[in-house]
Design a protein around this motif. Sequence first.
Motif, PDB file in Angstrom:
ATOM      1  N   LEU A  50       0.681  -1.071  -0.057  1.00 33.12           N
ATOM      2  CA  LEU A  50      -0.143  -0.080   0.109  1.00 33.12           C
ATOM      3  C   LEU A  50       0.795   1.149   0.047  1.00 33.12           C
ATOM      4  N   ALA A  51       0.126   2.352  -0.740  1.00 38.84           N
ATOM      5  CA  ALA A  51       0.791   3.602  -0.616  1.00 38.84           C
ATOM      6  C   ALA A  51      -0.058   4.624  -0.337  1.00 38.84           C
ATOM      7  N   ALA A  52       0.338   5.638   0.487  1.00 38.36           N
ATOM      8  CA  ALA A  52      -0.785   6.674   0.764  1.00 38.36           C
ATOM      9  C   ALA A  52       0.046   8.033   0.762  1.00 38.36           C
ATOM     10  N   PHE A  53      -0.596   8.978   0.423  1.00 40.85           N
ATOM     11  CA  PHE A  53       0.112  10.392   0.345  1.00 40.85           C
ATOM     12  C   PHE A  53      -1.009  11.544   0.667  1.00 40.85           C
ATOM     13  N   GLY A  54      -0.476  12.596   1.201  1.00 44.89           N
ATOM     14  CA  GLY A  54      -1.487  13.746   1.113  1.00 44.89           C
ATOM     15  C   GLY A  54      -2.882  13.438   2.075  1.00 44.89           C
ATOM     16  N   GLU A  55      -3.880  14.134   1.423  1.00 46.39           N
ATOM     17  CA  GLU A  55      -5.216  14.137   2.301  1.00 46.39           C
ATOM     18  C   GLU A  55      -6.157  12.972   1.613  1.00 46.39           C
ATOM     19  N   THR A  56      -6.269  11.963   2.010  1.00 45.22           N
ATOM     20  CA  THR A  56      -7.023  11.028   1.683  1.00 45.22           C
ATOM     21  C   THR A  56      -8.559  10.937   1.760  1.00 45.22           C
ATOM     22  N   ASP A  57      -8.968  11.931   2.711  1.00 45.49           N
ATOM     23  CA  ASP A  57     -10.226  12.184   2.937  1.00 45.49           C
ATOM     24  C   ASP A  57     -10.684  13.543   2.300  1.00 45.49           C
ATOM     25  N   PRO A  58     -11.488  13.418   1.352  1.00 47.03           N
ATOM     26  CA  PRO A  58     -11.793  14.646   0.769  1.00 47.03           C
ATOM     27  C   PRO A  58     -12.605  15.569   1.391  1.00 47.03           C
TER      28      PRO A  58
ATOM     29  N   ARG B  40      -9.770  -9.037  -6.483  1.00 46.65           N
ATOM     30  CA  ARG B  40      -8.471  -8.858  -6.179  1.00 46.65           C
ATOM     31  C   ARG B  40      -7.932  -8.191  -5.071  1.00 46.65           C
ATOM     32  N   GLY B  41      -8.789  -7.810  -4.103  1.00 48.03           N
ATOM     33  CA  GLY B  41      -8.486  -6.850  -3.170  1.00 48.03           C
ATOM     34  C   GLY B  41      -7.739  -5.716  -3.232  1.00 48.03           C
ATOM     35  N   THR B  42      -8.104  -4.935  -4.689  1.00 49.33           N
ATOM     36  CA  THR B  42      -7.260  -3.691  -4.902  1.00 49.33           C
ATOM     37  C   THR B  42      -7.997  -2.454  -4.752  1.00 49.33           C
ATOM     38  N   TYR B  43      -7.752  -1.498  -4.503  1.00 53.19           N
ATOM     39  CA  TYR B  43      -8.362  -0.241  -4.227  1.00 53.19           C
ATOM     40  C   TYR B  43      -7.400   1.037  -4.649  1.00 53.19           C
ATOM     41  N   ARG B  44      -7.973   1.743  -5.498  1.00 48.72           N
ATOM     42  CA  ARG B  44      -7.295   3.021  -5.732  1.00 48.72           C
ATOM     43  C   ARG B  44      -8.048   4.309  -5.733  1.00 48.72           C
ATOM     44  N   LYS B  45      -7.444   5.301  -5.090  1.00 47.64           N
ATOM     45  CA  LYS B  45      -8.459   6.677  -5.073  1.00 47.64           C
ATOM     46  C   LYS B  45      -7.390   7.561  -5.210  1.00 47.64           C
TER      47      LYS B  45
ATOM     48  N   GLU C 218      -2.327  -2.502  -5.760  1.00 46.16           N
ATOM     49  CA  GLU C 218      -2.067  -2.403  -7.188  1.00 46.16           C
ATOM     50  C   GLU C 218      -1.379  -1.053  -7.087  1.00 46.16           C
ATOM     51  N   LEU C 219       0.005  -0.966  -7.123  1.00 46.42           N
ATOM     52  CA  LEU C 219       0.867   0.269  -7.193  1.00 46.42           C
ATOM     53  C   LEU C 219       1.635   0.467  -8.379  1.00 46.42           C
ATOM     54  N   ALA C 220       0.933  -0.048  -9.473  1.00 43.73           N
ATOM     55  CA  ALA C 220       1.773   0.437 -10.821  1.00 43.73           C
ATOM     56  C   ALA C 220       1.716   2.111 -11.083  1.00 43.73           C
TER      57      ALA C 220
ATOM     58  N   LEU D  84      -4.416   7.216 -12.754  1.00 44.99           N
ATOM     59  CA  LEU D  84      -4.696   6.290 -11.868  1.00 44.99           C
ATOM     60  C   LEU D  84      -4.463   4.505 -12.520  1.00 44.99           C
ATOM     61  N   THR D  85      -4.893   4.280 -13.700  1.00 43.37           N
ATOM     62  CA  THR D  85      -4.407   3.209 -14.312  1.00 43.37           C
ATOM     63  C   THR D  85      -3.324   2.809 -14.785  1.00 43.37           C
ATOM     64  N   HIS D  86      -2.258   3.810 -15.108  1.00 42.40           N
ATOM     65  CA  HIS D  86      -1.309   3.600 -16.116  1.00 42.40           C
ATOM     66  C   HIS D  86      -0.056   4.234 -15.417  1.00 42.40           C
ATOM     67  N   ASP D  87       0.876   3.589 -15.318  1.00 45.19           N
ATOM     68  CA  ASP D  87       2.164   4.176 -14.920  1.00 45.19           C
ATOM     69  C   ASP D  87       2.693   5.084 -15.809  1.00 45.19           C
ATOM     70  N   GLY D  88       2.972   6.354 -15.425  1.00 46.18           N
ATOM     71  CA  GLY D  88       3.714   7.266 -16.422  1.00 46.18           C
ATOM     72  C   GLY D  88       2.682   8.141 -16.979  1.00 46.18           C
ATOM     73  N   GLY D  89       1.604   7.984 -16.572  1.00 46.09           N
ATOM     74  CA  GLY D  89       0.288   8.772 -17.173  1.00 46.09           C
ATOM     75  C   GLY D  89       0.437  10.434 -17.307  1.00 46.09           C
ATOM     76  N   LEU D  90       1.411  10.808 -16.655  1.00 49.11           N
ATOM     77  CA  LEU D  90       1.413  12.150 -16.803  1.00 49.11           C
ATOM     78  C   LEU D  90       2.474  12.643 -17.564  1.00 49.11           C
TER      79      LEU D  90
END
Length: 403
Positions: free
Chosen positions: A323-331, A345-350, A366-368, A397-403
């Motif tokens: 898992l990885a988390a950064f910044g404010e995860t509660d909007p 698969r037990g994955t969650y991305r937000k 899922e940390l790609a 969210l779904t592709h590494d290097g999307g930016l």
Amino acid sequence: MPTVIIGTGLAGTRLAQRLGEHAVLVGEEPHAPYNRVLLAEVLAGTYAPDVIALPGAPAARRLRTRAVRIDRQRRVVQCDDGSEVAYGTLVLATGSNPVLPPLRGLFGADATVLPGGVHAFRTMDDCLALSAAVTEGTRAVVIGGGLLGVSAARALARRGAQVVLTQQAERLMERQLDPRSSALVLRHLTGLGVEVHTECRVRGVGVEDGRVRRVELHDGFVLDTDVTVLACGVRPRTGLARAAGLDVRRGVVVDDALCTSDPHIRAVGDCAEHAGTVYGLATPALEQADALAARLTGGAAPYTGTRTLTRLTLPHEAGPLDLAAFGETDPLPGDDVVQLTDATRGTYRKVVVRGDRLVGGVLVGELASVGALAHAWESDESLPADDAVGAPLLHLLTHDGGL
Ligand SMILES: Cc1cc2nc3c(=O)[nH]c(=O)nc-3n(C[C@H](O)[C@H](O)[C@H](O)COP(=O)(O)OP(=O)(O)OC[C@H]3O[C@@H](n4cnc5c(N)ncnc54)[C@H](O)[C@@H]3O)c2cc1C
């Protein structure tokens, strides 16, 4: 005159590596400098202690030596073995102390000595003592369900202990994780056989023959225990600085040059407070050490703070939970949120977006895309114009290097 660094943790050792022969490193721990972040892996039995040693620091090292006083007039550090070390520049890299909660029965007449069977989890010595106390079937209670408590509970379960984790907050790792990702961590721990109690306050401990045998919960419930781990947070270690009359708030106050209120004394890592923030994490400790090394060797770039991403891997026979988390995860109201869940698969991305900025996110299983997201967050740049919430952000969210 040398640069004298007090503390052989991540920050002090990194700084010493950067400064080479110009530095003298003074540390109280008896072990060669090691990576504290990996202590849970030693406890779990994944790594031998020497595997987590930090790469050799070329600085002169004085281990098993505690600095007990700073004489700012004479510019010397006094040590507990009676020796003195003169400095041109002094760097405090004294880290944090574990918080010992004021539980009924925990302390006897001597408020500094813990009874048997109860351990903090901060140092290699804590880790080795815990490790020696645990065998298959040992009953262990972990008090605290933050990053440290979760890591300790997982490690003890891997060693075959029967682990109960008590967490005062309503969810695990509440500082880093939102409810859904926290629920996945809970599921993971439960799958390892850990019994987790949230919204559960510990009232006191029961001591017999000098050992903690029971942990008493606020509702009167009693947990029998052989080993109790205190994972109730940390506090910057500021005693030396305070006694020397430096400006100390929560941590030792430093400016953008990592300079304290005395121009000859700097501070880095967990003990330092920069722009009102005490980080208590590895990446800022290392970045501050790097920034200070650059300063002390002629650079002038200011240290402007670190954006910290928390990463944790919880290994499991059926596959690790990353898992990885950064910044404010509660909007906040008005923020945009994109989330993807795959229950099978037990994955969650937000991710959480405010205006045109990424302000936080959490990835479980899922940390790609973590590299691209961390880059967007750390650089704090506007998301591309067509990255209004919807397909392009989904792409991020779904592709590494999307930016
Ligand atoms: C089990 C565990 C897991 C962790 N996991 C993570 C993680 O996953 N991610 C993350 O970012 N962070 C994690 N952390 C936090 C991270 O380890 C710290 O943020 C980091 O070690 C800070 O480095 P530091 O050099 O400032 O302090 P420390 O590593 O605490 O080192 C300070 C050193 O100074 C010594 N010292 C203090 N006072 C004196 C004195 N007067 N004389 C001589 N020596 C002295 C101490 O003994 C110690 O060796 C974890 C911590 C622990 C304990």
